[in-house]
Design a protein around this motif. Sequence first.
Motif, short mmCIF file in Angstrom:
data_model
loop_
_atom_site.label_atom_id
_atom_site.label_comp_id
_atom_site.label_asym_id
_atom_site.label_seq_id
_atom_site.Cartn_x
_atom_site.Cartn_y
_atom_site.Cartn_z
N UNK A 34 -55.92 3.55 -1.52
CA UNK A 34 -56.29 4.23 -0.28
C UNK A 34 -57.82 4.24 -0.16
N UNK A 35 -58.30 3.94 1.03
CA UNK A 35 -59.74 3.84 1.26
C UNK A 35 -60.44 5.15 0.91
N UNK A 36 -61.51 5.06 0.14
CA UNK A 36 -62.32 6.22 -0.19
C UNK A 36 -61.97 6.88 -1.50
N UNK A 37 -60.81 6.55 -2.09
CA UNK A 37 -60.39 7.17 -3.35
C UNK A 37 -61.26 6.67 -4.50
N UNK A 38 -61.89 7.60 -5.23
CA UNK A 38 -62.74 7.22 -6.35
C UNK A 38 -62.11 7.59 -7.70
N UNK A 39 -61.09 8.40 -7.65
CA UNK A 39 -60.34 8.75 -8.87
C UNK A 39 -58.95 9.17 -8.45
N UNK A 40 -57.98 8.72 -9.21
CA UNK A 40 -56.59 9.06 -8.93
C UNK A 40 -55.94 9.43 -10.25
N UNK A 41 -55.42 10.66 -10.32
CA UNK A 41 -54.77 11.10 -11.54
C UNK A 41 -53.45 11.78 -11.22
N UNK A 42 -52.56 11.75 -12.20
CA UNK A 42 -51.23 12.31 -12.05
C UNK A 42 -50.94 13.25 -13.21
N UNK A 43 -50.08 14.22 -12.97
CA UNK A 43 -49.65 15.12 -14.02
C UNK A 43 -48.13 15.13 -14.03
N UNK A 44 -47.56 14.77 -15.18
CA UNK A 44 -46.12 14.80 -15.37
C UNK A 44 -45.74 16.01 -16.21
N UNK A 45 -44.72 16.77 -15.81
CA UNK A 45 -44.36 17.98 -16.55
C UNK A 45 -43.93 17.68 -17.98
N UNK A 46 -44.34 18.54 -18.89
CA UNK A 46 -43.94 18.37 -20.29
C UNK A 46 -42.47 18.73 -20.50
N UNK A 47 -41.96 19.63 -19.66
CA UNK A 47 -40.55 20.04 -19.74
C UNK A 47 -39.97 20.06 -18.33
#
Length: 238
Positions: A34-47
């Motif tokens: 996506x235009x302008x995105x400089x960092x992309x991070x995700x969080x997946x639940x541990x449980x």
Amino acid sequence: MYKHVALLVRQDGLSHEEFVEHWQTEHTPIAREIEGVVRYQQVLPTEPDHAEFDGIAELYFEDLEALHDALGSDGSRDYDPEKGKAKEAREDVDNFLAIDERPRFIGEEIVQKDEVDGDTDGLYKHSAFLVRKEGMSHEEFVDYWQTNHTPIAREIEGVVKYNTVLPTDPEHAEFDGVAELYFEDREKLYDALGGEGSRDYDPERGTAKEAREDVDNFLAIDERPRLIGRERVVTDER
């Protein structure tokens, strides 16, 4: 740094595993372009069985105008129809997300503590989506949070990074703020802040206990969604 935080809930009929497969395999390659995105991070639940959401997606932008151009304003869930990848990403969410159950938050991130030099890939993260106590204004909430609570929270045992995120448009925001506490070890997180199915801080942990008691002074506890997960940095061009 400004970021768009989306709390993700899977569509009816999808298992958590099917949701993750589509998100990682089909959606992620689109979203990170996506235009302008400089960092992309995700969080997946541990449980996943105890989690309030199936995951969190966080898109960072250098400035607020770039974020709004790509993803819409604070009061809108619509991607700019003229932006190619943003439009493609918006259309794809219909394939795996329950849109009406997907809270989102646009805010400015303030780094309160950082012992990892910004390298959060693989760290365990406690994300708390904060709603102010009844009778408090947003401004009173922010003042108490930043002045009184933050000095306590950043000293919780095991915390290696601590961010607070303030809404850019409080009147349209779904939350009054987001608190992000990072740990290098999942057990240290659980020891300090409780497990996935618990909102209680370990009563033997002095600073964590103090922080848990202090939230009663400014938060509506029952309206505070949270997610404990492991962060995955997809792209970082900062």
